[in-house]
Design an enzyme around this catalytic site. Structure first.
Site, PDB file in Angstrom:
ATOM      1  N   ALA A 169       0.828  -1.205   0.000  1.00  0.00           N
ATOM      2  CA  ALA A 169       0.000   0.000   0.000  1.00  0.00           C
ATOM      3  C   ALA A 169       0.866   1.261   0.000  1.00  0.00           C
ATOM      4  O   ALA A 169       0.667   2.169  -0.817  1.00  0.00           O
ATOM      5  CB  ALA A 169      -0.942  -0.010   1.204  1.00  0.00           C
ATOM      6  N   SER A 201       4.790  -6.497   6.340  1.00  0.00           N
ATOM      7  CA  SER A 201       4.011  -7.731   6.211  1.00  0.00           C
ATOM      8  C   SER A 201       3.879  -8.202   4.770  1.00  0.00           C
ATOM      9  O   SER A 201       3.697  -9.399   4.521  1.00  0.00           O
ATOM     10  CB  SER A 201       2.612  -7.533   6.813  1.00  0.00           C
ATOM     11  OG  SER A 201       2.690  -7.359   8.217  1.00  0.00           O
ATOM     12  N   THR A 202       3.951  -7.282   3.797  1.00  0.00           N
ATOM     13  CA  THR A 202       3.784  -7.678   2.399  1.00  0.00           C
ATOM     14  C   THR A 202       4.758  -8.790   2.020  1.00  0.00           C
ATOM     15  O   THR A 202       4.388  -9.768   1.360  1.00  0.00           O
ATOM     16  CB  THR A 202       3.985  -6.467   1.459  1.00  0.00           C
ATOM     17  OG1 THR A 202       2.918  -5.539   1.675  1.00  0.00           O
ATOM     18  CG2 THR A 202       3.982  -6.888  -0.003  1.00  0.00           C
ATOM     19  N   TRP A 248       5.876 -11.107   3.633  1.00  0.00           N
ATOM     20  CA  TRP A 248       5.583 -12.414   4.236  1.00  0.00           C
ATOM     21  C   TRP A 248       4.375 -13.096   3.608  1.00  0.00           C
ATOM     22  O   TRP A 248       4.050 -14.229   3.956  1.00  0.00           O
ATOM     23  CB  TRP A 248       5.354 -12.256   5.747  1.00  0.00           C
ATOM     24  CG  TRP A 248       6.598 -11.874   6.471  1.00  0.00           C
ATOM     25  CD1 TRP A 248       7.007 -10.610   6.800  1.00  0.00           C
ATOM     26  CD2 TRP A 248       7.625 -12.751   6.938  1.00  0.00           C
ATOM     27  NE1 TRP A 248       8.213 -10.656   7.454  1.00  0.00           N
ATOM     28  CE2 TRP A 248       8.619 -11.949   7.548  1.00  0.00           C
ATOM     29  CE3 TRP A 248       7.796 -14.138   6.904  1.00  0.00           C
ATOM     30  CZ2 TRP A 248       9.761 -12.504   8.114  1.00  0.00           C
ATOM     31  CZ3 TRP A 248       8.938 -14.684   7.472  1.00  0.00           C
ATOM     32  CH2 TRP A 248       9.906 -13.862   8.064  1.00  0.00           C
ATOM     33  N   ALA A 249       3.692 -12.408   2.698  1.00  0.00           N
ATOM     34  CA  ALA A 249       2.479 -12.980   2.109  1.00  0.00           C
ATOM     35  C   ALA A 249       2.839 -14.146   1.200  1.00  0.00           C
ATOM     36  O   ALA A 249       3.497 -13.974   0.177  1.00  0.00           O
ATOM     37  CB  ALA A 249       1.736 -11.902   1.326  1.00  0.00           C
ATOM     38  N   GLN A 250       2.403 -15.345   1.567  1.00  0.00           N
ATOM     39  CA  GLN A 250       2.782 -16.552   0.833  1.00  0.00           C
ATOM     40  C   GLN A 250       1.840 -16.852  -0.322  1.00  0.00           C
ATOM     41  O   GLN A 250       2.251 -17.111  -1.448  1.00  0.00           O
ATOM     42  CB  GLN A 250       2.790 -17.756   1.784  1.00  0.00           C
ATOM     43  CG  GLN A 250       3.838 -17.702   2.873  1.00  0.00           C
ATOM     44  CD  GLN A 250       3.667 -18.858   3.851  1.00  0.00           C
ATOM     45  OE1 GLN A 250       2.632 -19.515   3.903  1.00  0.00           O
ATOM     46  NE2 GLN A 250       4.690 -19.109   4.644  1.00  0.00           N
ATOM     47  N   GLU A 284      -7.870 -20.721  -3.272  1.00  0.00           N
ATOM     48  CA  GLU A 284      -7.720 -20.748  -1.823  1.00  0.00           C
ATOM     49  C   GLU A 284      -9.104 -20.740  -1.186  1.00  0.00           C
ATOM     50  O   GLU A 284     -10.126 -20.641  -1.875  1.00  0.00           O
ATOM     51  CB  GLU A 284      -6.874 -19.552  -1.343  1.00  0.00           C
ATOM     52  CG  GLU A 284      -5.419 -19.642  -1.786  1.00  0.00           C
ATOM     53  CD  GLU A 284      -4.569 -18.507  -1.248  1.00  0.00           C
ATOM     54  OE1 GLU A 284      -5.117 -17.640  -0.539  1.00  0.00           O
ATOM     55  OE2 GLU A 284      -3.369 -18.471  -1.547  1.00  0.00           O
ATOM     56  N   HIS A 331      -5.562 -17.318  11.388  1.00  0.00           N
ATOM     57  CA  HIS A 331      -5.304 -18.248  10.282  1.00  0.00           C
ATOM     58  C   HIS A 331      -5.354 -19.667  10.815  1.00  0.00           C
ATOM     59  O   HIS A 331      -4.734 -19.984  11.835  1.00  0.00           O
ATOM     60  CB  HIS A 331      -3.928 -17.967   9.665  1.00  0.00           C
ATOM     61  CG  HIS A 331      -3.770 -18.570   8.299  1.00  0.00           C
ATOM     62  ND1 HIS A 331      -3.665 -19.928   8.107  1.00  0.00           N
ATOM     63  CD2 HIS A 331      -3.699 -18.012   7.071  1.00  0.00           C
ATOM     64  CE1 HIS A 331      -3.538 -20.179   6.809  1.00  0.00           C
ATOM     65  NE2 HIS A 331      -3.565 -19.026   6.157  1.00  0.00           N
ATOM     66  N   ARG A 368     -11.810 -18.902   5.987  1.00  0.00           N
ATOM     67  CA  ARG A 368     -10.879 -19.135   7.091  1.00  0.00           C
ATOM     68  C   ARG A 368     -11.566 -19.231   8.445  1.00  0.00           C
ATOM     69  O   ARG A 368     -11.151 -20.018   9.297  1.00  0.00           O
ATOM     70  CB  ARG A 368      -9.832 -18.013   7.115  1.00  0.00           C
ATOM     71  CG  ARG A 368      -8.814 -18.170   6.002  1.00  0.00           C
ATOM     72  CD  ARG A 368      -7.841 -17.013   5.980  1.00  0.00           C
ATOM     73  NE  ARG A 368      -6.861 -17.237   4.921  1.00  0.00           N
ATOM     74  CZ  ARG A 368      -5.983 -16.337   4.519  1.00  0.00           C
ATOM     75  NH1 ARG A 368      -5.962 -15.154   5.082  1.00  0.00           N
ATOM     76  NH2 ARG A 368      -5.125 -16.612   3.561  1.00  0.00           N
ATOM     77  N   HIS A 384      -3.634 -13.584  12.519  1.00  0.00           N
ATOM     78  CA  HIS A 384      -3.112 -13.408  11.175  1.00  0.00           C
ATOM     79  C   HIS A 384      -3.390 -12.029  10.580  1.00  0.00           C
ATOM     80  O   HIS A 384      -2.512 -11.430   9.977  1.00  0.00           O
ATOM     81  CB  HIS A 384      -3.706 -14.477  10.252  1.00  0.00           C
ATOM     82  CG  HIS A 384      -3.155 -14.473   8.866  1.00  0.00           C
ATOM     83  ND1 HIS A 384      -1.801 -14.593   8.591  1.00  0.00           N
ATOM     84  CD2 HIS A 384      -3.764 -14.375   7.650  1.00  0.00           C
ATOM     85  CE1 HIS A 384      -1.612 -14.563   7.280  1.00  0.00           C
ATOM     86  NE2 HIS A 384      -2.779 -14.423   6.694  1.00  0.00           N
ATOM     87  N   GLU A 394      -3.606  -2.758   5.768  1.00  0.00           N
ATOM     88  CA  GLU A 394      -4.169  -3.387   6.960  1.00  0.00           C
ATOM     89  C   GLU A 394      -4.480  -2.403   8.074  1.00  0.00           C
ATOM     90  O   GLU A 394      -5.309  -2.685   8.943  1.00  0.00           O
ATOM     91  CB  GLU A 394      -3.229  -4.490   7.478  1.00  0.00           C
ATOM     92  CG  GLU A 394      -3.880  -5.391   8.500  1.00  0.00           C
ATOM     93  CD  GLU A 394      -3.027  -6.587   8.886  1.00  0.00           C
ATOM     94  OE1 GLU A 394      -3.421  -7.319   9.815  1.00  0.00           O
ATOM     95  OE2 GLU A 394      -1.969  -6.803   8.260  1.00  0.00           O
ATOM     96  N   ARG A 446     -11.712 -11.656   6.434  1.00  0.00           N
ATOM     97  CA  ARG A 446     -11.089 -11.414   5.130  1.00  0.00           C
ATOM     98  C   ARG A 446     -11.083 -12.672   4.264  1.00  0.00           C
ATOM     99  O   ARG A 446     -10.684 -13.740   4.714  1.00  0.00           O
ATOM    100  CB  ARG A 446      -9.652 -10.928   5.337  1.00  0.00           C
ATOM    101  CG  ARG A 446      -8.874 -10.732   4.049  1.00  0.00           C
ATOM    102  CD  ARG A 446      -7.501 -10.165   4.345  1.00  0.00           C
ATOM    103  NE  ARG A 446      -6.641 -11.110   5.018  1.00  0.00           N
ATOM    104  CZ  ARG A 446      -5.768 -11.909   4.427  1.00  0.00           C
ATOM    105  NH1 ARG A 446      -5.665 -11.912   3.102  1.00  0.00           N
ATOM    106  NH2 ARG A 446      -4.996 -12.706   5.119  1.00  0.00           N
ATOM    107  N   LEU A 450      -3.557  -8.120  -0.274  1.00  0.00           N
ATOM    108  CA  LEU A 450      -2.623  -7.453  -1.180  1.00  0.00           C
ATOM    109  C   LEU A 450      -3.377  -6.633  -2.219  1.00  0.00           C
ATOM    110  O   LEU A 450      -2.986  -5.513  -2.558  1.00  0.00           O
ATOM    111  CB  LEU A 450      -1.728  -8.481  -1.871  1.00  0.00           C
ATOM    112  CG  LEU A 450      -0.706  -9.215  -0.993  1.00  0.00           C
ATOM    113  CD1 LEU A 450       0.059 -10.257  -1.818  1.00  0.00           C
ATOM    114  CD2 LEU A 450       0.282  -8.248  -0.357  1.00  0.00           C
TER     115      LEU A 450
END
Length: 561
Positions: free
Chosen positions: A30, A57-58, A60-62, A129, A253, A302, A363, A387, A398, A404
Site C-alpha cells: 500500500a 508484512s507484504t 511475508w504474504a505466501q 484458496e 489463520h 478461514r 493473522h 491493513e 477477510r 494485497l
C-alpha cells in the site's frame, strides 16, 4: 467500562523538521504503491518506514493476490465470494471497487516488473484458496508472492530515488500525528535511528498524511505477523480522534505450524494455498476434520476452518490438529512451496513424509482506521490504506488473498484523490498546534508479554463475556501502572500502542454478543443478524474517553465525509 486514551505519547520535543506535500508512512504494497503514484503527480513526497523498506508484512504474504484474471472468471463472482466470507458486514461498494479495479492493478504490477508464476503457454498461473469458487490466486516463486511484489515495488522506487521529488527515510517510527487547531492532520512526529541531522525525534509536516503502517499482530502471543506489526499508525490515529471501526474482527489463520505451548512471537504460516492444492486437515485418529462442515470442506472460508479446528481441539483435548500434504509428493511440494518446505525442514518437520501439527494463530486485522472509498478518514487530511485501514472490504472476515489487492487498489485511489485535491487547493498548508492534555503513561516493554497473554486469553479466537471483562480489568491495571523506568523510546512506544489498541479492541469485543467472522463467542455461539448486523466504531472524545457507536451495514464506510 469507560476507557480513557491520551492524545499523545510521552516523547522528547521534535529536534528537527522536514516538509513535504504528502507524507506516506509504511513501505508495504500500500505505502510503496501510493508513494510511487504520488511521485508522478505532486512536487514532494516523503516515504518513511519503520525499519527498512522490505521489512513489512507484504514480504511475508505466501499465498498470492486474488483477482479475476481468468477469462471465465468475473468480478461479480469475486464480489460474491468476498461478501460470503465477510459474513454480512462488507461494504458492497468497497468490494465492487476492489474486484472491478483489481485485475488492471495486477496487470500494472506486472508491467512494473513483478514476475508471477506462468504456465507453459505464458499465462499467469492461477490457483484456488479458501472461500473462492474459482482459480483466481496469482502467485510468484511458488509461495513467495509478497516477497516478489515487494521486490518489484522497491526496485521501481530505487529507479527514481535520484528524483528530488521523493525522499525515503528508513528506521523511522511514527510516534504521533501532528494536528492543526481544527483537528486536521498536518504531519507526524517520528523517531529516527540515524546519523547526522535526521536523528532522534523530529517532525515531518505535510498537507496530507497517508498511513500504510500495517496491522497489530504483536498484540497476541502467537501471530504470523512480523515483529514490526505493533499497530503504531492505528494507535496514533486513534489518539488523534480518527474513527476506528470493526476492530473486534481479528482473523486467526487456521494453519499455523504449532511449535509448542511456550512458543511466542511470529510463527510459521502454512499457506492456505497448500490446501488449495489438495492438502487436508485431520484429527488424532486420521479422520478428516472439514468433511461435512462446509460445502468447500478444507477450502471453506478461514473463519469456518479455524472454528472447525477449535471444535475438534476442544472435543478431543488436543493442542493442535494435523495437515496432511504427503500425497502431493516431494517434487510437487518443493517446486510449488519451496519457502514453506524449507522452513518446515529447518524446524524438524518434512511435509513430504510427515503430518504437520497446526493450530490457529492471529493473522490479520479486518478492522482499523475507517475510510471512505477514496481512503479519507474522519480526520481531515489523513488517509489510510492497507491493513491499518477499514475500507469495508473485509467485513467480519477477510477472504483469502484479498489483502494485497486491497492495498494495491486503495493506494491508487488515495494517490488520485490527494493529487486532485492538492491541485485544487483543497489541502492547504496548516499550522500545527501542540497537542493538549497530559501525555500517556508509558507502558514498559517488560510488560508486553503480559499484555499479549491477556489479549490471547480474553480476545482470542474463543472469547466470552467473562474473558473479555477480565481482559478489560487487566488492561486497565496495566494502563494505571506508573511509568517508572519506562523511558520514552521505540520499544516502550510500541508496547503502549499495543495497550491502547488492546483496550479499544476489548471494549468492542465485549459488546458484540454473537459469534461472527474470525471469533467464537462461547456464550453466544450463533450469529445474530437481528441485533448485530452493524459496524461498531469508536472515537476518542474531546474528554479523552473512547465513545462507541453502531451503524447499520447499509450505511457506507465514511458516510457523511
Amino acid at each position: 467500562m469507560s476507557v480513557a486514551v491520551p492524545r499523545r505519547l510521552a516523547a522528547p520535543e521534535p529536534g528537527w523538521t522536514v516538509s513535504a506535500d504528502v507524507v506516506v508512512v509504511g513501505s508495504g504494497i500500500a505505502g510503496l504503491t501510493c508513494a510511487l503514484r504520488l511521485r508522478e503527480r505532486v512536487d514532494r513526497v516523503l516515504l518513511v518506514t519503520k525499519t527498512v523498506l522490505s521489512a513489512g508484512s507484504t514480504a511475508w504474504a505466501q499465498g498470492g493476490i486474488a483477482a479475476a484474471l481468468d477469462p471465465e472468471d468475473t468480478p461479480q463472482e469475486h464480489l460474491e465470494d468476498t461478501l460470503v466470507a465477510g459474513v454480512g458486514l462488507c461494504d458492497v461498494e468497497a468490494v465492487r471497487a476492489l474486484v472491478t479495479e483489481g485485475p488492471d492493478r495486477v496487470r500494472e504490477l506486472v508491467a512494473l516488473g513483478a514476475e508471477f508464476d506462468r504456465d507453459a503457454g505464458g499465462e499467469i498461473k492461477l490457483t484456488r484458496e479458501g472461500g473462492h469458487h474459482r482459480d483466481r490466486i496469482a502467485h510468484a516463486g511458488g509461495d513467495a508472492t509478497g516477497a516478489e511484489i515487494s521486490r518489484a515495488l522497491i526496485a521501481a522506487l530505487q529507479r527514481v530515488l535520484a528524483d528530488p521529488g521523493i525522499e525515503v527515510v528508513e528506521h523511522a517510527l511514527v510516534v504521533d500525528l501532528v494536528t492543526a487547531a481544527d483537528g486536521s492532520a498536518c504531519g507526524v512526529t517520528l523517531h529516527v535511528i540515524g546519523e547526522g541531522q535526521v536523528d532522534g525525534v523530529g517532525a515531518a509536516r505535510a498537507r496530507a498524511v497517508v498511513l500504510a503502517t500495517g496491522g497489530l499482530g504483536q498484540i497476541y502471543t502467537s501471530t504470523t505477523n512480523p515483529p514490526v506489526a505493533t499497530g503504531d499508525g492505528m494507535a496514533a490515529a486513534l489518539r488523534a480522534g480518527a474513527r476506528v471501526t470493526d476492530l473486534e474482527f481479528v482473523q486467526f489463520h487456521p494453519t499455523v505450524l504449532y511449535l509448542g505451548e511456550g512458543s511466542t512471537g511470529q510463527q510459521p504460516l502454512i499457506s492456505e494455498a497448500v490446501r488449495g492444492e489438495g492438502a487436508f486437515l485431520v484429527d488424532d485418529t486420521g479422520a478428516r476434520i472439514m468433511e461435512g462442515r462446509h460445502e468447500l470442506a478444507d477450502l471453506a472460508p478461514r473463519d469456518v476452518v479455524a472454528r472447525g479446528i477449535l471444535d475438534v481441539m476442544g472435543e478431543r483435548g488436543l493442542e493442535h490438529v494435523w495437515l496432511d500434504a504427503r500425497h502431493l509428493g516431494r517434487d510437487f511440494l518443493e517446486q510449488r512451496f519451496p519457502s514453506i518446505v524449507a522452513r518446515c525442514r529447518e524446524l524438524g518437520f518434512d511435509p513430504a513424509t510427515e503430518l504437520l501439527p497446526v493450530a490457529p494463530a492471529q493473522h490479520y486485522a479486518s478492522g482499523g482506521v475507517e475510510t471512505d472509498l477514496r481512503g479519507r478518514t474522519s480526520v481531515e487530511g489523513l488517509y489510510a490504506c492497507g491493513e491499518v485501514s477499514c475500507t469495508g472490504v473485509h467485513g467480519a472476515n477477510r477472504l483469502a488473498s484479498n489483502s494485497l489487492l486491497e492495498g494495491l487498489v486503495f493506494a491508487h485511489r488515495i494517490a488520485d484523490d490527494v493529487s486532485a485535491r492538492l491541485g485544487d487547493g483543497d489541502l492547504p498548508v496548516r499550522e500545527p498546534v501542540v497537542a493538549d492534555g497530559e501525555p500517556a503513561r508509558l507502558l514498559d516493554s517488560t510488560q508486553r508479554i503480559g499484555l499479549q497473554r491477556t489479549m490471547t486469553r480474553g480476545c482470542g479466537p474463543l472469547r466470552s463475556a467473562d474473558s473479555t471483562a477480565r481482559a478489560q480489568l487487566e488492561l486497565e491495571a496495566l494502563a494505571a501502572l506508573p511509568s517508572g523506568a519506562a523511558e520514552p523510546g521505540p520499544r516502550t512506544w510500541e508496547t503502549t500502542n499495543l495497550l491502547h489498541l488492546g483496550q479499544a479492541l476489548t471494549l468492542l469485543a465485549h459488546r458484540r454478543e454473537e459469534t461472527r467472522g474470525g471469533h467464537v463467542r462461547t456464550d453466544h455461539p450463533e450469529r445474530d443478524d437481528g441485533r448485530w448486523l452493524v459496524h461498531q466504531g469508536l472515537e476518542r472524545s474531546a474528554a479523552g474517553v473512547l465513545v462507541v457507536d453502531e451503524r447499520p451495514v447499509s450505511e457506507p464506510m465514511g458516510a457523511g465525509r
